[in-house]
Design a protein around this motif. Structure first.
Motif, PDB file in Angstrom:
ATOM      1  N   CYS A  70      76.042  76.223  49.785  1.00 27.22           N
ATOM      2  CA  CYS A  70      74.969  76.496  48.832  1.00 27.22           C
ATOM      3  C   CYS A  70      74.240  75.189  48.544  1.00 27.22           C
ATOM      4  O   CYS A  70      74.797  74.287  47.910  1.00 27.22           O
ATOM      5  CB  CYS A  70      75.562  77.081  47.545  1.00 27.22           C
ATOM      6  SG  CYS A  70      74.356  77.338  46.234  1.00 27.22           S
ATOM      7  N   VAL A  71      73.021  75.072  49.040  1.00 20.70           N
ATOM      8  CA  VAL A  71      72.266  73.827  48.889  1.00 20.70           C
ATOM      9  C   VAL A  71      71.933  73.615  47.418  1.00 20.70           C
ATOM     10  O   VAL A  71      71.361  74.501  46.769  1.00 20.70           O
ATOM     11  CB  VAL A  71      70.969  73.863  49.722  1.00 20.70           C
ATOM     12  CG1 VAL A  71      70.171  72.574  49.515  1.00 20.70           C
ATOM     13  CG2 VAL A  71      71.296  74.067  51.197  1.00 20.70           C
ATOM     14  N   PRO A  72      72.309  72.468  46.839  1.00 23.57           N
ATOM     15  CA  PRO A  72      72.050  72.243  45.414  1.00 23.57           C
ATOM     16  C   PRO A  72      70.561  72.081  45.130  1.00 23.57           C
ATOM     17  O   PRO A  72      69.807  71.559  45.959  1.00 23.57           O
ATOM     18  CB  PRO A  72      72.809  70.940  45.118  1.00 23.57           C
ATOM     19  CG  PRO A  72      72.920  70.254  46.438  1.00 23.57           C
ATOM     20  CD  PRO A  72      73.030  71.341  47.459  1.00 23.57           C
ATOM     21  N   SER A  73      70.160  72.529  43.957  1.00 25.16           N
ATOM     22  CA  SER A  73      68.778  72.365  43.536  1.00 25.16           C
ATOM     23  C   SER A  73      68.532  70.907  43.141  1.00 25.16           C
ATOM     24  O   SER A  73      69.474  70.120  42.976  1.00 25.16           O
ATOM     25  CB  SER A  73      68.479  73.265  42.334  1.00 25.16           C
ATOM     26  OG  SER A  73      69.258  72.864  41.210  1.00 25.16           O
ATOM     27  N   VAL A  77      71.234  68.193  41.624  1.00 26.50           N
ATOM     28  CA  VAL A  77      71.487  66.860  42.184  1.00 26.50           C
ATOM     29  C   VAL A  77      71.336  65.796  41.109  1.00 26.50           C
ATOM     30  O   VAL A  77      72.177  64.893  40.974  1.00 26.50           O
ATOM     31  CB  VAL A  77      70.533  66.581  43.367  1.00 26.50           C
ATOM     32  CG1 VAL A  77      70.643  65.122  43.802  1.00 26.50           C
ATOM     33  CG2 VAL A  77      70.839  67.504  44.532  1.00 26.50           C
ATOM     34  N   THR A  78      70.256  65.894  40.326  1.00 26.58           N
ATOM     35  CA  THR A  78      70.028  64.909  39.257  1.00 26.58           C
ATOM     36  C   THR A  78      71.174  64.923  38.248  1.00 26.58           C
ATOM     37  O   THR A  78      71.682  63.861  37.848  1.00 26.58           O
ATOM     38  CB  THR A  78      68.707  65.214  38.535  1.00 26.58           C
ATOM     39  OG1 THR A  78      67.632  65.184  39.484  1.00 26.58           O
ATOM     40  CG2 THR A  78      68.437  64.179  37.445  1.00 26.58           C
ATOM     41  N   THR A  79      71.584  66.111  37.854  1.00 34.78           N
ATOM     42  CA  THR A  79      72.694  66.239  36.908  1.00 34.78           C
ATOM     43  C   THR A  79      73.977  65.660  37.491  1.00 34.78           C
ATOM     44  O   THR A  79      74.717  64.943  36.813  1.00 34.78           O
ATOM     45  CB  THR A  79      72.909  67.710  36.523  1.00 34.78           C
ATOM     46  OG1 THR A  79      71.716  68.234  35.946  1.00 34.78           O
ATOM     47  CG2 THR A  79      74.061  67.854  35.531  1.00 34.78           C
ATOM     48  N   GLY A  80      74.242  65.963  38.760  1.00 36.61           N
ATOM     49  CA  GLY A  80      75.438  65.440  39.410  1.00 36.61           C
ATOM     50  C   GLY A  80      75.444  63.929  39.487  1.00 36.61           C
ATOM     51  O   GLY A  80      76.487  63.288  39.309  1.00 36.61           O
ATOM     52  N   SER A 188      80.025  74.645  40.386  1.00 40.72           N
ATOM     53  CA  SER A 188      81.041  73.635  40.077  1.00 40.72           C
ATOM     54  C   SER A 188      81.373  72.798  41.309  1.00 40.72           C
ATOM     55  O   SER A 188      81.592  71.583  41.206  1.00 40.72           O
ATOM     56  CB  SER A 188      82.314  74.297  39.550  1.00 40.72           C
ATOM     57  OG  SER A 188      82.078  74.954  38.330  1.00 40.72           O
ATOM     58  N   VAL A 189      81.390  73.441  42.479  1.00 41.56           N
ATOM     59  CA  VAL A 189      81.695  72.723  43.713  1.00 41.56           C
ATOM     60  C   VAL A 189      80.600  71.701  44.007  1.00 41.56           C
ATOM     61  O   VAL A 189      80.873  70.538  44.315  1.00 41.56           O
ATOM     62  CB  VAL A 189      81.850  73.701  44.894  1.00 41.56           C
ATOM     63  CG1 VAL A 189      82.126  72.933  46.187  1.00 41.56           C
ATOM     64  CG2 VAL A 189      82.956  74.694  44.619  1.00 41.56           C
ATOM     65  N   ASN A 190      79.343  72.120  43.907  1.00 43.08           N
ATOM     66  CA  ASN A 190      78.236  71.198  44.151  1.00 43.08           C
ATOM     67  C   ASN A 190      78.286  69.997  43.217  1.00 43.08           C
ATOM     68  O   ASN A 190      78.153  68.846  43.644  1.00 43.08           O
ATOM     69  CB  ASN A 190      76.898  71.919  43.980  1.00 43.08           C
ATOM     70  CG  ASN A 190      76.544  72.794  45.158  1.00 43.08           C
ATOM     71  OD1 ASN A 190      77.187  72.741  46.198  1.00 43.08           O
ATOM     72  ND2 ASN A 190      75.529  73.627  44.998  1.00 43.08           N
ATOM     73  N   LEU A 191      78.463  70.268  41.916  1.00 43.18           N
ATOM     74  CA  LEU A 191      78.467  69.177  40.938  1.00 43.18           C
ATOM     75  C   LEU A 191      79.611  68.205  41.184  1.00 43.18           C
ATOM     76  O   LEU A 191      79.431  66.981  41.123  1.00 43.18           O
ATOM     77  CB  LEU A 191      78.558  69.738  39.516  1.00 43.18           C
ATOM     78  CG  LEU A 191      77.279  70.297  38.902  1.00 43.18           C
ATOM     79  CD1 LEU A 191      77.557  70.818  37.500  1.00 43.18           C
ATOM     80  CD2 LEU A 191      76.172  69.247  38.862  1.00 43.18           C
TER      81      LEU A 191
END
Length: 316
Positions: A70-73, A77-80, A188-191
């Motif tokens: 799932c490609v992060p928005s 990305v900024t939040t991560g 959660s995985v992306n972050l």
């Protein structure tokens, strides 16, 4: 008789598998302080953290590729990245602190995050701090004073102060995590993957020659410690949290993982040959009591204010 006992044990494990896995996470986290301390005398703190999060990022990246993709928005990305920066700050303070104090002290003092977090959340929301949280905080702080005093009152060691700072910054990190992700449907995985990549990049850039030297010179025991920190304390803990929160309540997850300081003490003393004086042991009991009371008070506060109990979907 033996067959019957085996069936009873199997039935018990099956019915309590969520609780047992969460307790295992608490044990793993409690042992992480001793594992990190064994490495701090060998290589630099940035090197330890770089290798740990390179391993974490590779493992989480493989999981993301196989199961999610799932490609992060852009906002994700900024939040991560923001959360990765605060997580890096926590880890620097915590690991330098572990180098300057005992694994037992570190595991106890970092647990004050449970008390600091509702205070940070109350400040962010501009609401009064629940009285029970204040009482829990006083109990825990008195415990810290006794813990670091040893046989007599004196200034805390630098390591104790750094771990205390790590607990404070971790509470800011958890508060930011809740505030930046609540209601946004982020993965959660992306972050967690983005945070791991940020930490890996930051720590590798801080000591690239140390990382190369460690890769070339590490013994099998040192690699085992790094792999344990990366795969056990980060990836395994995150996967279990993510799964368990869907099987039980967040309050129960927090309560079971809140046993971490107890395991830190047990492992530091039994495997690390560390000791506690009678005064320090009394401080340890007060810290554990204070964090438990703080956890209960926070859960009650969330219920009475209409907020759902939450745990931070992140890993050490």
């Amino acid at each position: 008789m033996g067959g019957e006992g085996g069936r009873v044990l199997t039935s018990f494990v099956a019915s309590r598998r969520v609780d047992l896995l969460l307790l295992l996470v608490a044990v793993v986290w409690g042992s992480s302080y001793l594992a990190a301390k064994t490495l701090t005398g060998v290589v630099s703190v940035p090197t330890i953290l770089s290798l740990r999060f390179i391993i974490t990022a590779i493992a989480l990246g493989a999981w993301w590729w196989m199961l999610l993709r799932c490609v992060p928005s852009r906002r994700e990305v900024t939040t991560g990245i923001v959360l990765g920066a605060t997580q890096a700050g926590v880890l620097v303070l915590e690991t330098y602190g572990i180098a300057g104090t005992s694994a037992t002290n570190a595991g106890l003092i970092i647990s004050l995050t449970v008390v600091f977090t509702p205070v940070m959340e109350a400040a962010a929301a501009r609401v009064p701090v629940p009285r029970a949280v204040f009482v829990a905080g006083v109990v825990a702080v008195v415990g810290v004073c006794l813990l670091v005093s040893g046989d007599g009152l004196h200034a805390p060691r630098t390591g104790d102060g750094l771990v205390l700072g790590a607990a404070l910054v971790r509470s800011i990190h958890v508060t930011a995590l809740a505030g930046l992700t609540r209601g946004r449907g982020f993965s959660s995985v992306n972050l967690t993957l983005i945070q791991a990549v940020v930490c890996a990049v930051v720590f590798t850039a801080a000591d690239p020659s140390g990382v190369v030297g460690a890769v070339q010179a590490f013994t099998s025991a040192q690699w085992a410690a790094v792999l344990y920190l990366g795969l056990g304390c980060s990836v395994f803990a995150f996967v279990v949290q993510t799964w368990a929160i869907r099987q039980t309540s967040a309050s129960r997850v927090s309560l079971l993982m809140g046993t971490e300081p107890i395991w830190a003490v047990a492992i530091g003393i039994s495997l690390g040959n560390e000791t506690l004086t009678l005064v320090a042991a009394a401080g340890a009991v007060l810290i554990i009591t204070g964090t438990y009371l703080g956890q209960r008070a926070e859960t009650h506060h969330r219920h009475t204010t209409g907020l759902s109990p939450e745990i931070a979907q992140t890993s050490r």
